[in-house]
Scaffold this motif. Structure first.
Motif, PDB file in Angstrom:
ATOM      1  N   ASP A   1       0.361  -2.865  -9.765  1.00  0.00           N
ATOM      2  CA  ASP A   1       0.652  -3.050 -11.286  1.00  0.00           C
ATOM      3  C   ASP A   1      -0.387  -2.254 -11.936  1.00  0.00           C
ATOM      4  O   ASP A   1       0.043  -1.177 -13.013  1.00  0.00           O
ATOM      5  CB  ASP A   1       1.008  -4.431 -11.663  1.00  0.00           C
ATOM      6  N   GLU A   2      -1.631  -2.366 -11.798  1.00  0.00           N
ATOM      7  CA  GLU A   2      -2.644  -1.744 -12.728  1.00  0.00           C
ATOM      8  C   GLU A   2      -2.596  -0.290 -12.252  1.00  0.00           C
ATOM      9  O   GLU A   2      -2.724   0.673 -13.149  1.00  0.00           O
ATOM     10  CB  GLU A   2      -3.927  -2.195 -12.131  1.00  0.00           C
ATOM     11  N   LEU A   3      -2.077   0.247 -11.051  1.00  0.00           N
ATOM     12  CA  LEU A   3      -2.080   1.630 -10.973  1.00  0.00           C
ATOM     13  C   LEU A   3      -0.619   2.330 -11.215  1.00  0.00           C
ATOM     14  O   LEU A   3      -0.485   3.516 -10.940  1.00  0.00           O
ATOM     15  CB  LEU A   3      -2.059   1.814  -9.503  1.00  0.00           C
ATOM     16  N   GLY A   4      -0.080   1.753 -12.205  1.00  0.00           N
ATOM     17  CA  GLY A   4       1.270   2.201 -12.567  1.00  0.00           C
ATOM     18  C   GLY A   4       2.561   2.352 -11.712  1.00  0.00           C
ATOM     19  O   GLY A   4       3.468   3.082 -12.079  1.00  0.00           O
ATOM     20  N   ARG A   5       2.372   1.392 -10.694  1.00  0.00           N
ATOM     21  CA  ARG A   5       3.392   1.377  -9.782  1.00  0.00           C
ATOM     22  C   ARG A   5       4.089  -0.039  -9.803  1.00  0.00           C
ATOM     23  O   ARG A   5       4.452  -0.640  -8.718  1.00  0.00           O
ATOM     24  CB  ARG A   5       3.315   1.802  -8.196  1.00  0.00           C
ATOM     25  N   SER A   6       4.394  -0.500 -11.126  1.00  0.00           N
ATOM     26  CA  SER A   6       4.828  -1.847 -11.368  1.00  0.00           C
ATOM     27  C   SER A   6       6.374  -2.087 -10.492  1.00  0.00           C
ATOM     28  O   SER A   6       6.903  -1.036 -10.367  1.00  0.00           O
ATOM     29  CB  SER A   6       4.567  -2.158 -12.675  1.00  0.00           C
TER      30      SER A   6
ATOM     31  N   TYR B   1       0.752  -1.139  -0.145  1.00  0.00           N
ATOM     32  CA  TYR B   1       0.072   0.018   0.069  1.00  0.00           C
ATOM     33  C   TYR B   1       0.999   1.199   0.027  1.00  0.00           C
ATOM     34  O   TYR B   1       0.602   2.117  -0.607  1.00  0.00           O
ATOM     35  CB  TYR B   1      -1.019   0.163   1.110  1.00  0.00           C
ATOM     36  N   ALA B   2       2.012   1.082   0.736  1.00  0.00           N
ATOM     37  CA  ALA B   2       2.865   2.435   0.627  1.00  0.00           C
ATOM     38  C   ALA B   2       3.261   2.826  -0.878  1.00  0.00           C
ATOM     39  O   ALA B   2       3.662   3.832  -0.877  1.00  0.00           O
ATOM     40  CB  ALA B   2       4.266   1.969   1.582  1.00  0.00           C
ATOM     41  N   LEU B   3       3.293   1.583  -1.671  1.00  0.00           N
ATOM     42  CA  LEU B   3       3.734   2.069  -3.058  1.00  0.00           C
ATOM     43  C   LEU B   3       2.853   2.903  -3.802  1.00  0.00           C
ATOM     44  O   LEU B   3       2.774   3.675  -4.678  1.00  0.00           O
ATOM     45  CB  LEU B   3       3.816   0.765  -3.744  1.00  0.00           C
TER      46      LEU B   3
ATOM     47  N   VAL C   1      11.436  -7.503  -3.761  1.00  0.00           N
ATOM     48  CA  VAL C   1      11.946  -6.510  -2.596  1.00  0.00           C
ATOM     49  C   VAL C   1      10.942  -5.453  -2.638  1.00  0.00           C
ATOM     50  O   VAL C   1      10.657  -4.827  -3.830  1.00  0.00           O
ATOM     51  CB  VAL C   1      13.418  -6.151  -3.113  1.00  0.00           C
ATOM     52  N   ILE C   2      10.565  -5.121  -1.596  1.00  0.00           N
ATOM     53  CA  ILE C   2       9.913  -3.765  -1.374  1.00  0.00           C
ATOM     54  C   ILE C   2      11.134  -2.839  -0.299  1.00  0.00           C
ATOM     55  O   ILE C   2      11.564  -3.267   0.546  1.00  0.00           O
ATOM     56  CB  ILE C   2       8.669  -3.698  -0.592  1.00  0.00           C
ATOM     57  N   GLY C   3      11.638  -1.550  -0.929  1.00  0.00           N
ATOM     58  CA  GLY C   3      12.437  -1.165  -0.159  1.00  0.00           C
ATOM     59  C   GLY C   3      12.769   0.302  -0.621  1.00  0.00           C
ATOM     60  O   GLY C   3      11.854   0.889  -1.362  1.00  0.00           O
TER      61      GLY C   3
ATOM     62  N   VAL D   1      10.364   1.611  -3.682  1.00  0.00           N
ATOM     63  CA  VAL D   1      10.455   0.927  -4.940  1.00  0.00           C
ATOM     64  C   VAL D   1      10.052  -0.734  -4.741  1.00  0.00           C
ATOM     65  O   VAL D   1      10.389  -1.104  -3.756  1.00  0.00           O
ATOM     66  CB  VAL D   1      11.561   1.183  -5.552  1.00  0.00           C
ATOM     67  N   SER D   2       9.579  -1.180  -5.880  1.00  0.00           N
ATOM     68  CA  SER D   2       9.619  -2.630  -5.673  1.00  0.00           C
ATOM     69  C   SER D   2      10.458  -3.222  -6.907  1.00  0.00           C
ATOM     70  O   SER D   2      10.259  -2.591  -7.956  1.00  0.00           O
ATOM     71  CB  SER D   2       8.010  -3.341  -5.570  1.00  0.00           C
ATOM     72  N   PHE D   3      11.122  -4.535  -7.007  1.00  0.00           N
ATOM     73  CA  PHE D   3      11.568  -5.013  -8.090  1.00  0.00           C
ATOM     74  C   PHE D   3      12.052  -6.415  -7.575  1.00  0.00           C
ATOM     75  O   PHE D   3      12.007  -7.094  -6.319  1.00  0.00           O
ATOM     76  CB  PHE D   3      13.125  -4.474  -8.262  1.00  0.00           C
ATOM     77  N   PHE D   4      12.436  -7.187  -8.685  1.00  0.00           N
ATOM     78  CA  PHE D   4      12.974  -8.426  -8.573  1.00  0.00           C
ATOM     79  C   PHE D   4      14.355  -8.655  -8.906  1.00  0.00           C
ATOM     80  O   PHE D   4      14.889  -7.708  -9.656  1.00  0.00           O
ATOM     81  CB  PHE D   4      12.264  -9.465  -9.690  1.00  0.00           C
ATOM     82  N   GLY D   5      15.044  -9.482  -8.003  1.00  0.00           N
ATOM     83  CA  GLY D   5      16.645  -9.409  -8.373  1.00  0.00           C
ATOM     84  C   GLY D   5      17.114 -11.087  -8.010  1.00  0.00           C
ATOM     85  O   GLY D   5      16.633 -11.704  -7.198  1.00  0.00           O
ATOM     86  N   LYS D   6      17.969 -11.483  -8.775  1.00  0.00           N
ATOM     87  CA  LYS D   6      18.805 -12.748  -8.538  1.00  0.00           C
ATOM     88  C   LYS D   6      19.769 -12.413  -7.259  1.00  0.00           C
ATOM     89  O   LYS D   6      20.772 -11.655  -7.689  1.00  0.00           O
ATOM     90  CB  LYS D   6      19.431 -13.533  -9.550  1.00  0.00           C
ATOM     91  N   VAL D   7      20.156 -13.323  -6.216  1.00  0.00           N
ATOM     92  CA  VAL D   7      21.158 -13.117  -5.287  1.00  0.00           C
ATOM     93  C   VAL D   7      22.355 -13.598  -6.042  1.00  0.00           C
ATOM     94  O   VAL D   7      22.727 -14.962  -6.535  1.00  0.00           O
ATOM     95  CB  VAL D   7      20.701 -13.732  -4.171  1.00  0.00           C
ATOM     96  N   VAL D   8      23.358 -12.672  -6.020  1.00  0.00           N
ATOM     97  CA  VAL D   8      24.669 -12.956  -6.549  1.00  0.00           C
ATOM     98  C   VAL D   8      25.905 -12.813  -5.382  1.00  0.00           C
ATOM     99  O   VAL D   8      26.887 -13.441  -5.797  1.00  0.00           O
ATOM    100  CB  VAL D   8      24.947 -12.323  -7.857  1.00  0.00           C
ATOM    101  N   GLN D   9      25.772 -12.408  -4.462  1.00  0.00           N
ATOM    102  CA  GLN D   9      26.547 -12.203  -3.337  1.00  0.00           C
ATOM    103  C   GLN D   9      25.788 -11.869  -2.080  1.00  0.00           C
ATOM    104  O   GLN D   9      24.776 -11.344  -1.972  1.00  0.00           O
ATOM    105  CB  GLN D   9      27.560 -11.053  -3.689  1.00  0.00           C
ATOM    106  N   ILE D  10      26.444 -12.542  -1.095  1.00  0.00           N
ATOM    107  CA  ILE D  10      25.934 -12.464   0.276  1.00  0.00           C
ATOM    108  C   ILE D  10      26.972 -12.170   1.302  1.00  0.00           C
ATOM    109  O   ILE D  10      27.999 -12.896   1.234  1.00  0.00           O
ATOM    110  CB  ILE D  10      25.262 -13.920   0.723  1.00  0.00           C
ATOM    111  N   THR D  11      26.434 -11.229   2.315  1.00  0.00           N
ATOM    112  CA  THR D  11      27.811 -11.005   3.135  1.00  0.00           C
ATOM    113  C   THR D  11      27.103 -11.298   4.669  1.00  0.00           C
ATOM    114  O   THR D  11      25.812 -11.290   4.710  1.00  0.00           O
ATOM    115  CB  THR D  11      28.141  -9.504   3.433  1.00  0.00           C
TER     116      THR D  11
END
Length: 447
Positions: free
Chosen positions: A59-64, A21-23, A138-140, A78-88
């Motif tokens: 997504d329908e509201l344009g905040r995809s 909802y914050a988006l 992710v939402i961040g 922001v929200s997005f998808f990502g593949k994990v390539v490094q971890i600390t």
């Protein structure tokens, strides 16, 4: 790790919907948002949960979801998808109120680029449940430091397929063999883990004709008998690459083998250092400022020092190294330092974590002199009555007269042997008398 749930009953799920909802909170009221989610679920015959419904609505509201390359520094979530390539691994720290917090970073990538995701406290502790190669949602909130990073508010694993190029994948994490020269070598450092056990780490800066990198090992015996300046072959190390440079992490199978041939290395001319990037430079000190103490954001005392080398190029030294003795006219070498624009719009190199600086020794001459040890603004010094020398190592007793044997290079004295001398009272009185102005003595006073 923390998950995004469905809305029926789970506190975490309700939190996930709140983050979605914050988006769109500038478009819909919360009541309208919840009503539309219920409509979405009903329109799919109850086959989707609240999280999926919220994603469809957003997504329908344009905040995809954004591609990583499109993420910019912004006060918005922001929200997005990502593949994990490094971890600390999570690191603990003490907050201003004395409580303990935890922080961890993971590097995420997609077909357009990569970005660091910062996790705090419970999410940081849960990072150990992640694996390299999994995709997460992710939402961040984006924040800008040396590069844009996202501070996570909610994350979950996802079945979304994310493709990244083979070249990009190798740049983040791959086993590699490399021939390089040991440019700088730190001493092994022991520290305590959160569970009370101790660990030892040692770092080196290595270089070849293509540039330089960090080499990190948790087994200092790997570098036993390996001095600075020697060329080596490092096998079986894990290579990681980012905007901050390249590093090689020693694994159980890693070996460091001395080479007979010398590996080449070249410095970047100081006038070719530009904003951003990692550089190694060499030059003569033309301007030198004294160290300045400051308080870090964590409330700790530290030091910073500015100097300029021919070019001119500003070098900023952070931490205890800012208090090392440097002299105008000396030549220094800086390895693996990050470039940035300062507040005046000038390029500067920052010598801090992961970088190194050293004075290039000049021609030396063996000699023996007598003098008194004192602490000058430049460091531990010896005065022989004519010249002030900076001494190395700086472990002689202040206000003591010594006969020292060693090597002189400019105004540096490398001490090989030092013998303290007993003070001769008669000699001391004679030297003091020679400093007294006779006109100020009682017998010289006229009325």
């Amino acid at each position: 790790m923390p998950r995004w749930p469905s809305r029926h009953g789970s506190r975490n799920e309700r939190a996930a919907v709140r983050f979605h909802y914050a988006l769109v909170d500038d478009i819909l009221s919360r009541e309208e948002f919840d009503r539309r989610i219920d409509e979405k679920i009903a329109s799919h015959g109850g086959a989707i949960d609240e999280t999926a419904a919220a994603l469809l609505l957003v997504d329908e509201l344009g905040r995809s979801h954004l591609k990583i390359q499109a993420i910019t520094s912004s006060p918005s979530l922001v929200s997005f998808f990502g593949k994990v390539v490094q971890i600390t691994d999570p690191k603990d720290f003490t907050r201003d109120d004395g409580s303990t917090g935890y922080v961890s970073r993971i590097e995420l990538a997609d077909s357009t680029g990569s970005i660091s995701l910062v996790l705090w406290d419970e999410m940081a502790a849960g990072v150990q449940e992640l694996e390299i190669g999994v995709a997460i949602e992710v939402i961040g909130r984006p924040k800008k430091g040396q590069r844009i990073e996202v501070h996570a508010l909610a994350i979950r694993e996802t079945s979304v397929e994310i493709s990244i190029s083979e070249e990009r994948s190798r740049s983040f994490s791959s086993n590699a063999d490399i021939d390089a020269r040991i440019l700088a070598l730190s001493s092994p450092r022991t520290f305590s883990r959160r569970d009370g056990s101790e660990a030892t780490i040692q770092e080196a800066i290595i270089g070849d004709p293509t540039g330089c990198a960090r080499f990190i090992t948790w087994d200092p015996s790997l570098l036993d008998g390996i001095p600075e300046g020697i060329s080596v072959r490092i096998t079986g190390a894990k290579r990681r690459s980012s905007d901050e440079g390249v590093e090689y992490i020693a694994q159980e199978e890693t070996r460091v083998i001395p080479l007979d041939e010398e590996i080449g290395f070249s410095f970047t001319p100081s006038n070719e250092v530009h904003d951003k990037g990692v550089y190694s430079v060499r030059g003569e000190i033309i301007t030198l400022h004294p160290p300045r103490q400051f308080t870090t954001r964590r409330g700790e005392l530290s030091w910073v020092r500015n100097l300029f080398i021919e070019g001119p190029l500003r070098i900023v030294i952070w931490g205890d190294r800012a208090c090392d003795p440097f002299l105008s006219g000396e030549t220094i070498e800086v390895y693996n330092a990050g470039a940035r624009l300062n507040r005046y719009g000038d390029v500067e190199l920052s010598v801090g974590f992961g970088s190194a600086i050293r004075v290039v020794p000049g021609e030396t001459e063996e000699t023996e002199i007598e003098g008194v040890i004192f602490l000058s603004p430049e460091g531990m010094s010896l005065f022989d009555g004519k010249t002030i020398f900076i001494i190395e190592p700086p472990d002689l007793q202040i206000a003591t007269r010594y006969r020292v044997f060693g090597r002189v290079s400019g105004r540096r004295f490398i001490v090989d042997q030092a013998t303290p001398l007993a003070t001769d009272p008669e000699s001391l009185l004679a030297r003091a008398a020679a400093l007294i102005d006779p006109s100020l003595s009682p017998s010289g006073v006229r009325h």
